[in-house]
Design an enzyme around this catalytic site. Structure first.
Site, mmCIF file in Angstrom:
data_model
loop_
_atom_site.group_PDB
_atom_site.id
_atom_site.type_symbol
_atom_site.label_atom_id
_atom_site.label_comp_id
_atom_site.label_asym_id
_atom_site.label_seq_id
_atom_site.Cartn_x
_atom_site.Cartn_y
_atom_site.Cartn_z
ATOM 1 N N CYS A 56 -23.951 23.862 -0.184
ATOM 2 C CA CYS A 56 -25.353 23.793 -0.589
ATOM 3 C C CYS A 56 -25.885 22.414 -0.215
ATOM 4 O O CYS A 56 -25.219 21.410 -0.487
ATOM 5 C CB CYS A 56 -25.451 24.007 -2.101
ATOM 6 S SG CYS A 56 -27.132 23.941 -2.730
ATOM 7 N N HIS A 104 -27.394 33.399 -2.623
ATOM 8 C CA HIS A 104 -27.341 31.970 -2.931
ATOM 9 C C HIS A 104 -28.764 31.412 -3.133
ATOM 10 O O HIS A 104 -29.041 30.732 -4.128
ATOM 11 C CB HIS A 104 -26.629 31.249 -1.774
ATOM 12 C CG HIS A 104 -26.532 29.760 -1.919
ATOM 13 N ND1 HIS A 104 -25.334 29.094 -2.018
ATOM 14 C CD2 HIS A 104 -27.500 28.799 -1.971
ATOM 15 C CE1 HIS A 104 -25.573 27.794 -2.134
ATOM 16 N NE2 HIS A 104 -26.882 27.585 -2.107
ATOM 17 N N GLU A 105 -29.672 31.734 -2.204
ATOM 18 C CA GLU A 105 -31.028 31.169 -2.277
ATOM 19 C C GLU A 105 -31.825 31.756 -3.439
ATOM 20 O O GLU A 105 -32.575 31.044 -4.112
ATOM 21 C CB GLU A 105 -31.779 31.381 -0.953
ATOM 22 C CG GLU A 105 -31.140 30.731 0.273
ATOM 23 C CD GLU A 105 -30.742 29.288 0.073
ATOM 24 O OE1 GLU A 105 -31.405 28.562 -0.691
ATOM 25 O OE2 GLU A 105 -29.725 28.883 0.683
#
Ligand SMILES: [Zn+2]
EC number: 3.5.1.88
Length: 171
Positions: free
Chosen positions: A92, A134-135
């Site tokens: 990230c 994830h986003e």
């Protein structure tokens, strides 16, 4: 071009929930371009609003050969997930230096609005599905170590703090 800056853990903005975007204004389009640019410059494959200090439901996803070009999504939502989890490496831009295995659904169905204002629903799988999950997590203040079991999560945040401390002392 809009000036944005990358927020890093433990910046509290990364823990906040994002508001949906009501209207795609020129500012939103500009923000999307600025986010795409930053993602590319930092060699990322995805970036979400809170990571650049914007508490709005906006994400960008980088080019995945044969799957997608780099693209922005407004108000993205996961509307269906395949059962079970598949483990793969994640990192990230807001937690630099950390790459760890995280379990995610292999196939998801996503809805969202493009920067052109077009409503879309589509299926994403493998890496594309992983980046989306994830986003979209970022929009609810969830970071990828939060998806690990308790012990790995603690270890991962500790490792990050150690790396960070080393960087501060050495530079
Ligand atoms: Zn992230």
């Amino acid at each position: 071009m809009k000036t944005i800056s990358l927020k890093r853990y433990p910046d509290p903005i990364l823990r906040k929930k994002c508001e949906p975007i009501e209207e795609i204004t020129p500012e939103i389009k500009e923000l999307t371009l600025a986010m795409l640019e930053m993602m590319k410059a930092k060699n990322g494959i995805g970036l979400a609003g809170p990571q650049v200090g914007v508490l709005k439901q906006i994400i960008v996803i980088g080019e995945i050969p044969k799957v997608t070009k780099a693209i922005g999504f407004i108000n993205p939502k996961i509307i269906k997930k395949s059962k079970g989890k598949e483990f793969g490496d994640e990192g990230c831009l807001s937690i630099p230096g950390i790459y760890e295995k995280v379990g995610r659904s292999k196939i998801i169905k996503v809805s969202g609005i493009t920067v052109e204002g077009e409503k879309i629903v589509f299926e994403a799988k493998d890496l594309f599905a992983r980046v989306f999950q994830h986003e979209i997590d970022h929009l609810s203040g969830i970071l990828f170590p939060d998806r690990m079991n308790f012990l790995r999560r603690i270890k991962t945040y500790r490792k990050y703090q150690q790396i960070n401390r080393t960087q501060i002392t050495s530079g």
